[in-house]
Design a protein around this motif. Structure first.
Motif, mmCIF file in Angstrom:
data_model
loop_
_atom_site.group_PDB
_atom_site.id
_atom_site.type_symbol
_atom_site.label_atom_id
_atom_site.label_comp_id
_atom_site.label_asym_id
_atom_site.label_seq_id
_atom_site.Cartn_x
_atom_site.Cartn_y
_atom_site.Cartn_z
ATOM 1 N N ASN A 84 0.792 -1.234 0.000
ATOM 2 C CA ASN A 84 0.000 0.000 0.000
ATOM 3 C C ASN A 84 0.824 1.284 0.000
ATOM 4 N N PHE A 85 2.039 1.227 0.507
ATOM 5 C CA PHE A 85 2.879 2.431 0.551
ATOM 6 C C PHE A 85 4.023 2.373 -0.454
ATOM 7 N N GLY A 86 4.257 1.208 -1.029
ATOM 8 C CA GLY A 86 5.309 1.067 -2.030
ATOM 9 C C GLY A 86 6.707 1.138 -1.472
ATOM 10 N N CYS A 87 6.861 0.812 -0.197
ATOM 11 C CA CYS A 87 8.181 0.833 0.430
ATOM 12 C C CYS A 87 8.160 -0.092 1.646
ATOM 13 N N ASN A 88 9.322 -0.258 2.263
ATOM 14 C CA ASN A 88 9.372 -1.077 3.471
ATOM 15 C C ASN A 88 9.094 -0.226 4.712
ATOM 16 N N PHE A 89 9.010 -0.877 5.862
ATOM 17 C CA PHE A 89 8.677 -0.209 7.115
ATOM 18 C C PHE A 89 9.638 0.938 7.425
ATOM 19 N N LYS A 90 10.925 0.677 7.341
ATOM 20 C CA LYS A 90 11.933 1.684 7.681
ATOM 21 C C LYS A 90 11.805 2.927 6.795
#
Length: 166
Positions: A84-90
């Protein structure tokens, strides 16, 4: 060992009856893939915690901590963030922190040290702050602050210019 297992199963059944244990198996019965409705709920919970509660300001925030807040496991949370955000948590946390820092850098006087702003924005070290800021904006925090001061001064001279265009 079987008594321990029976106790565990009975506690699981009790949690199911109370509705506190939520099944997140998809319609085909495959537990390795998250149900789309549950994924949307995770996404909405992440947005709420980030935007309303500003949990990214906590320098000890971790995937485990956020998954506990959201009410899911780390695998489902990580998959939802990636999708949904197109990136990892960090990267997601650093994006929120850098955006918050940009407002702080633009509104605080030069007397507030950048390392204090970095700490207030959730970064645990100044070097991590500088690296994330430069990676996401293309300039250093000092350069950004100077740019904002310059634009604020321009607005005093020419109120029609757009200081928020950066």
């Amino acid at each position: 060992m079987s008594n321990l297992f029976k106790l565990f199963v009975s506690q699981l059944n009790l949690l199911k009856e109370k509705g506190t244990l939520q099944s997140v198996v998809n319609k085909d019965g495959d537990s390795s893939e998250i149900d789309p409705n549950h994924e949307m709920k995770i996404y909405q919970e992440v947005l709420y915690n980030m935007d309303s509660k500003k949990i990214y300001l906590d320098s000890s925030l971790s995937l485990v901590k956020l998954s506990s807040m959201v009410g899911t496991n780390t695998t489902y949370l990580s998959n939802s963030i990636n999708k949904n955000f197109g990136c990892n948590f960090k990267t997601l946390i650093n994006r929120y922190r850098v955006e918050y820092c940009k407002t702080m850098l633009g509104s605080n006087p030069l007397s507030v040290p950048i390392k204090e702003i970095a700490r207030n924005c959730g970064f645990s070290s100044v070097s991590a702050f500088y690296a994330s800021f430069k990676k996401l904006t293309g300039i250093s925090p000092v350069q950004y602050r100077m740019l904002m001061i310059y634009r604020n001064e321009l607005n005093k001279v020419d109120p029609g210019s757009d200081a928020e265009s950066y």
